[in-house]
Scaffold this motif. Structure first.
Motif, PDB file in Angstrom:
ATOM      1  N   ALA A 224     -11.754  68.746 -12.644  1.00  0.00           N
ATOM      2  CA  ALA A 224     -10.521  69.548 -12.643  1.00  0.00           C
ATOM      3  C   ALA A 224      -9.948  69.657 -11.237  1.00  0.00           C
ATOM      4  O   ALA A 224      -8.744  69.505 -11.012  1.00  0.00           O
ATOM      5  CB  ALA A 224     -10.807  70.938 -13.214  1.00  0.00           C
ATOM      6  N   ARG A 225     -10.828  69.890 -10.250  1.00  0.00           N
ATOM      7  CA  ARG A 225     -10.381  70.073  -8.867  1.00  0.00           C
ATOM      8  C   ARG A 225      -9.724  68.810  -8.322  1.00  0.00           C
ATOM      9  O   ARG A 225      -8.647  68.851  -7.726  1.00  0.00           O
ATOM     10  CB  ARG A 225     -11.603  70.455  -8.004  1.00  0.00           C
ATOM     11  CG  ARG A 225     -11.317  70.901  -6.592  1.00  0.00           C
ATOM     12  CD  ARG A 225     -11.365  69.774  -5.563  1.00  0.00           C
ATOM     13  NE  ARG A 225     -12.466  68.861  -5.773  1.00  0.00           N
ATOM     14  CZ  ARG A 225     -12.404  67.560  -5.491  1.00  0.00           C
ATOM     15  NH1 ARG A 225     -11.321  67.033  -4.982  1.00  0.00           N
ATOM     16  NH2 ARG A 225     -13.442  66.771  -5.726  1.00  0.00           N
ATOM     17  N   GLN A 226     -10.352  67.646  -8.588  1.00  0.00           N
ATOM     18  CA  GLN A 226      -9.769  66.396  -8.087  1.00  0.00           C
ATOM     19  C   GLN A 226      -8.380  66.180  -8.714  1.00  0.00           C
ATOM     20  O   GLN A 226      -7.424  65.804  -8.030  1.00  0.00           O
ATOM     21  CB  GLN A 226     -10.674  65.202  -8.408  1.00  0.00           C
ATOM     22  CG  GLN A 226     -10.115  63.907  -7.812  1.00  0.00           C
ATOM     23  CD  GLN A 226     -10.935  62.670  -8.185  1.00  0.00           C
ATOM     24  OE1 GLN A 226     -11.838  62.722  -9.019  1.00  0.00           O
ATOM     25  NE2 GLN A 226     -10.593  61.548  -7.564  1.00  0.00           N
TER      26      GLN A 226
ATOM     27  N   ALA B 270      -6.945  76.518 -14.036  1.00  0.00           N
ATOM     28  CA  ALA B 270      -7.819  77.694 -13.875  1.00  0.00           C
ATOM     29  C   ALA B 270      -9.238  77.258 -13.514  1.00  0.00           C
ATOM     30  O   ALA B 270      -9.898  77.857 -12.659  1.00  0.00           O
ATOM     31  CB  ALA B 270      -7.825  78.520 -15.156  1.00  0.00           C
ATOM     32  N   LEU B 271      -9.717  76.182 -14.144  1.00  0.00           N
ATOM     33  CA  LEU B 271     -11.073  75.689 -13.878  1.00  0.00           C
ATOM     34  C   LEU B 271     -11.185  75.152 -12.448  1.00  0.00           C
ATOM     35  O   LEU B 271     -12.200  75.343 -11.778  1.00  0.00           O
ATOM     36  CB  LEU B 271     -11.410  74.594 -14.899  1.00  0.00           C
ATOM     37  CG  LEU B 271     -12.863  74.143 -14.982  1.00  0.00           C
ATOM     38  CD1 LEU B 271     -13.781  75.293 -15.383  1.00  0.00           C
ATOM     39  CD2 LEU B 271     -13.000  72.985 -15.968  1.00  0.00           C
TER      40      LEU B 271
ATOM     41  N   SER C 112     -13.602  75.617  -7.516  1.00  0.00           N
ATOM     42  CA  SER C 112     -14.148  74.512  -6.721  1.00  0.00           C
ATOM     43  C   SER C 112     -14.914  74.989  -5.480  1.00  0.00           C
ATOM     44  O   SER C 112     -15.826  74.309  -5.023  1.00  0.00           O
ATOM     45  CB  SER C 112     -13.040  73.543  -6.319  1.00  0.00           C
ATOM     46  OG  SER C 112     -12.099  74.203  -5.522  1.00  0.00           O
ATOM     47  N   HIS C 113     -14.560  76.178  -4.956  1.00  0.00           N
ATOM     48  CA  HIS C 113     -15.269  76.661  -3.767  1.00  0.00           C
ATOM     49  C   HIS C 113     -16.742  76.979  -4.070  1.00  0.00           C
ATOM     50  O   HIS C 113     -17.537  77.131  -3.163  1.00  0.00           O
ATOM     51  CB  HIS C 113     -14.572  77.914  -3.212  1.00  0.00           C
ATOM     52  CG  HIS C 113     -14.547  79.052  -4.183  1.00  0.00           C
ATOM     53  ND1 HIS C 113     -13.640  79.121  -5.215  1.00  0.00           N
ATOM     54  CD2 HIS C 113     -15.350  80.133  -4.306  1.00  0.00           C
ATOM     55  CE1 HIS C 113     -13.870  80.216  -5.917  1.00  0.00           C
ATOM     56  NE2 HIS C 113     -14.900  80.840  -5.396  1.00  0.00           N
TER      57      HIS C 113
ATOM     58  N   VAL D 149     -17.960  75.590 -16.355  1.00  0.00           N
ATOM     59  CA  VAL D 149     -17.950  76.048 -14.963  1.00  0.00           C
ATOM     60  C   VAL D 149     -19.219  75.521 -14.277  1.00  0.00           C
ATOM     61  O   VAL D 149     -20.150  76.260 -13.961  1.00  0.00           O
ATOM     62  CB  VAL D 149     -17.834  77.587 -14.872  1.00  0.00           C
ATOM     63  CG1 VAL D 149     -17.614  78.011 -13.417  1.00  0.00           C
ATOM     64  CG2 VAL D 149     -16.669  78.090 -15.716  1.00  0.00           C
ATOM     65  N   SER D 150     -19.286  74.220 -14.123  1.00  0.00           N
ATOM     66  CA  SER D 150     -20.426  73.560 -13.487  1.00  0.00           C
ATOM     67  C   SER D 150     -19.894  72.409 -12.640  1.00  0.00           C
ATOM     68  O   SER D 150     -18.716  72.032 -12.763  1.00  0.00           O
ATOM     69  CB  SER D 150     -21.408  73.052 -14.538  1.00  0.00           C
ATOM     70  OG  SER D 150     -20.734  72.256 -15.480  1.00  0.00           O
ATOM     71  N   LYS D 151     -20.772  71.854 -11.794  1.00  0.00           N
ATOM     72  CA  LYS D 151     -20.304  70.987 -10.707  1.00  0.00           C
ATOM     73  C   LYS D 151     -19.425  69.820 -11.185  1.00  0.00           C
ATOM     74  O   LYS D 151     -18.343  69.589 -10.646  1.00  0.00           O
ATOM     75  CB  LYS D 151     -21.521  70.449  -9.939  1.00  0.00           C
ATOM     76  CG  LYS D 151     -21.129  69.613  -8.737  1.00  0.00           C
ATOM     77  CD  LYS D 151     -22.356  69.170  -7.953  1.00  0.00           C
ATOM     78  CE  LYS D 151     -21.946  68.148  -6.903  1.00  0.00           C
ATOM     79  NZ  LYS D 151     -23.090  67.618  -6.177  1.00  0.00           N
ATOM     80  N   PHE D 152     -19.890  69.090 -12.195  1.00  0.00           N
ATOM     81  CA  PHE D 152     -19.162  67.883 -12.596  1.00  0.00           C
ATOM     82  C   PHE D 152     -17.767  68.219 -13.122  1.00  0.00           C
ATOM     83  O   PHE D 152     -16.756  67.650 -12.704  1.00  0.00           O
ATOM     84  CB  PHE D 152     -19.955  67.114 -13.663  1.00  0.00           C
ATOM     85  CG  PHE D 152     -19.258  65.868 -14.117  1.00  0.00           C
ATOM     86  CD1 PHE D 152     -19.350  64.699 -13.369  1.00  0.00           C
ATOM     87  CD2 PHE D 152     -18.488  65.856 -15.282  1.00  0.00           C
ATOM     88  CE1 PHE D 152     -18.693  63.540 -13.767  1.00  0.00           C
ATOM     89  CE2 PHE D 152     -17.833  64.702 -15.684  1.00  0.00           C
ATOM     90  CZ  PHE D 152     -17.937  63.544 -14.928  1.00  0.00           C
ATOM     91  N   TRP D 153     -17.707  69.176 -14.044  1.00  0.00           N
ATOM     92  CA  TRP D 153     -16.429  69.456 -14.716  1.00  0.00           C
ATOM     93  C   TRP D 153     -15.444  70.151 -13.789  1.00  0.00           C
ATOM     94  O   TRP D 153     -14.241  69.881 -13.826  1.00  0.00           O
ATOM     95  CB  TRP D 153     -16.671  70.296 -15.976  1.00  0.00           C
ATOM     96  CG  TRP D 153     -17.593  69.593 -16.924  1.00  0.00           C
ATOM     97  CD1 TRP D 153     -18.885  69.913 -17.206  1.00  0.00           C
ATOM     98  CD2 TRP D 153     -17.300  68.401 -17.672  1.00  0.00           C
ATOM     99  NE1 TRP D 153     -19.418  69.009 -18.094  1.00  0.00           N
ATOM    100  CE2 TRP D 153     -18.465  68.070 -18.399  1.00  0.00           C
ATOM    101  CE3 TRP D 153     -16.178  67.592 -17.811  1.00  0.00           C
ATOM    102  CZ2 TRP D 153     -18.541  66.965 -19.238  1.00  0.00           C
ATOM    103  CZ3 TRP D 153     -16.238  66.481 -18.647  1.00  0.00           C
ATOM    104  CH2 TRP D 153     -17.402  66.180 -19.347  1.00  0.00           C
TER     105      TRP D 153
END
Ligand SMILES: [Fe+2]
Length: 615
Positions: free
Chosen positions: A266-268, A203-204, A208-209, A258-262
């Motif tokens: 999750a996205r990677q 979900a996280l 990523s967009h 819900v911030s860039k690093f985390w």
């Protein structure tokens, strides 16, 4: 022939029975967690064994022809575990050695007891309930399994994990590798979630967009040489170089998780998982020479990855076992055993309502004590209440097997109302605000709202919401436009179908929000008593239990101080232990045993409520 499957070791214990009555296969299955109200419970599944026997009117285990256990983590082949529960898993609710000792002392009739591998149990759960007479059978969980299904046989092609090792159809010396499932799970714990919460990572990743793409960890070069991808060095790199999200620090950050690093972490991981599963599925299909894919294992819960398998054109047909995580192992053991014992009948799963019916007629005392009103109601009235913004819990018939509620133990709401996502997350489910909700939709209407030209009865295949409907049903449209629909037919669940149909007649929208009927930290409700307790604890407006509509009396509000469970379940479990074991003998065996730190195994078993404090 009656075959019982039992998962007795590790997390998600449970039981199942496959009974051939001459004309049909009857199947009943339940996870111990549903009955003892402890999520992912590790306890010896006495309550589940008793539940399955009673569901089929069997008086005791002597009426069962064979009992199959899986060899999860090979615990029952090793010497006695000397680990404390907390060393093994922080949520472990039993003493591993206690499970081992009672297992060896059970009065089950030892000649009936057989074992099958964990991976084969997953494979059996997928293949034997699929509509296929030949298939590629894939298992991706903490290990990996590729099986070729033909008729009533499963042939091992590759197995790795749980001390099993087969390569290209022959036993091998290759050690366990840490593949794509363990990598995803490890990242999930780095995000501050439990290892059972891989769905939260998925979900996280959908956010990523909103951020610039940046990979967090290096991957092995040319990792797609073999289906057995070894991520052990990657996991070690992440362990050393990536911090763990701390909930308190995170909450003080502007956007928390819900911030860039985390989100990038999750996205990677989601991207790696999808690439790996596509590669593994393609390799498995090539080896097994069938484009019918039967799929199970914890990774098969990843509905977005499952959709990628379909979109990549790898398969002609796919069946994803709805109880694909270890909750489904007991059923897999029962199916594996039934066919190994010579069973001939096949049954295609149509709906996943494998629990038993509970009597809901005598609830008047409980209703009175809880200051609750009730009256006879109808699908039309309930549909109208939902369309007016009310949240309604539906309790009906047999429970669903596996992690998804499919209408019989569900909380329902109006998908047209954008505020429903935050209301349900914050005051009903008490969970993270970024988590989406899924719809149930009349099967013939699914492709109208969603890009879904195929059925998805188990909520395990994602589908984009069609752009023209995203504003109409915002509460089931995730930030990336995706959702995870459950398609419903009359044959699967007539009464639930009629309720969605009535909602469609009322509103013109033939889908409805469906989230599992449980509070945060609680397994999905099983009994009417569980349903009433959960209803009283949470901000649900109405409970529709069979044909009765229940609501709070004037001036009564929900009460979070009501406990999630009661002690009766522990007492019942101990009663059953006495029924199946010579308790004196258990005391004799346990008394001299100690953990590695010298503490008494018997004392800790007593402290955990596993057996009475008898002197
Ligand atoms: Fe598993």
């Amino acid at each position: 022939m009656i075959v019982m499957g039992i998962k007795a070791f590790g997390h998600d214990t449970g039981a199942a029975i496959v009974a051939d009555n001459g004309s049909d296969l009857e199947i009943v299955a339940i996870a111990e967690a549903r009955l003892n109200r402890i999520k992912h419970s590790w306890r010896y599944p006495f309550l589940s064994i008793d539940y399955c026997l009673s569901a089929l009117g069997l008086k005791n285990l002597r009426e069962v022809d064979a009992i199959y256990f899986d060899l999860h983590d090979s615990q029952n082949r090793r010497n006695l575990s000397k680990s404390l529960p907390s060393e093994y898993d922080k949520d472990c609710d039993t003493v591993p050695a206690f499970n081992q000792v009672i297992h060896s002392l059970l009065d089950f009739g030892k000649t009936k007891v057989q074992y099958c591998s964990h991976l084969a149990a997953h494979a059996a759960s997928a293949y034997y309930l699929s509509p296929f007479s030949e298939a590629t059978v894939l298992v991706v969980d903490g290990g990996l399994g590729v099986f070729s299904g033909r008729g009533n046989c499963l042939e091992i092609i590759d197995m790795n994990g749980y001390n099993e090792s087969w390569v290209n159809g022959a036993p091998s010396e290759l050690a366990n590798v840490s593949g794509t499932g363990p990598l995803y799970n490890f990242v999930t714990t780095k995000l501050g979630f439990s290892c059972f919460d891989a769905g939260k990572t998925m979900a996280l990743a959908s956010f990523s967009h909103e951020f610039d793409k940046k990979d967090i960890y290096p991957l092995p070069d040319n990792r797609h040489q073999d289906v057995l991808i070894n991520y052990r060095p990657t996991i070690e790199w992440i362990r050393k170089n990536v911090p763990t999200f701390d909930e308190i620090v995170g909450a003080e950050q502007e956007d928390g998780l819900v911030s860039k690093f985390w989100v990038n972490l999750a996205r990677q991981s989601q991207q790696v998982l999808e690439e790996d599963v596509l590669f593994i599925a393609e390799s498995a299909i090539r080896k097994c020479k069938s484009k019918n894919l039967a799929y199970a294992g914890g990774v098969a819960l990843s509905c977005i990855t499952n959709r990628k398998i379909i979109d990549a054109g790898l398969v002609d047909n796919i069946f994803v076992q709805p109880a694909s995580s270890d909750e489904g192992i007991a059923l897999g053991c029962a199916l594996f055993g039934y066919y190994l014992e010579g069973g001939k009948k096949r049954k295609v799963l149509d709906g996943c309502y494998l629990g038993k019916n509970h009597d809901t007629r005598n609830l008047s005392e409980t209703l009175k004590n809880g200051n609750l009103n009730s009256k006879k109601s109808s699908n039309q009235e309930v549909a109208k209440l939902i369309s007016q913004g009310n949240i309604v819990a539906r309790y009906a018939g047999k429970s669903e097997y596996g992690p998804r509620a499919l209408g019989n133990r569900s909380i329902l709401a109006d998908p047209r109302r954008p505020e429903m996502t935050s209301i349900l997350n914050s005051s009903v489910k008490h969970r993270e605000g970024f988590r989406p909700f899924a719809p149930s939709v009349i099967e013939t209407e699914a492709n109208t709202y969603f890009e879904m030209p195929f059925p998805g009865p188990y909520m395990n295949i994602a589908a984009p919401v069609r752009p023209e409907f995203r504003k109409l049903i915002p509460a089931v449209t995730h930030v990336d436009g995706s959702c995870r629909p459950q398609t419903v037919t009359q044959s699967q669940n007539k009464d639930y179908y009629d309720l969605i149909d009535a909602f469609g007649e009322e509103t013109g929208v033939y889908c409805i929000i469906n989230t599992s009927f449980n509070d945060n930290g609680e397994p999905i409700v099983e009994t009417p008593e569980d349903a009433l307790r959960s209803f009283r604890r949470t901000n649900i407006d109405y409970l529709f239990i069979d044909d009765q509509l229940v609501w709070r009396a004037e001036g009564v509000s929900f009460d979070r101080s009501i406990p999630l469970s009661d002690s009766i379940k522990d007492e019942r479990s101990r009663d059953l232990l006495c029924q199946y074991c010579d308790v004196k003998l258990i005391y004799e065996v346990l008394t001299p045993l100690a953990f590695n730190n010298g503490d008494s195994i018997l004392l800790m078993s007593q402290e955990m409520g596993l057996l009475e404090n008898i002197k």
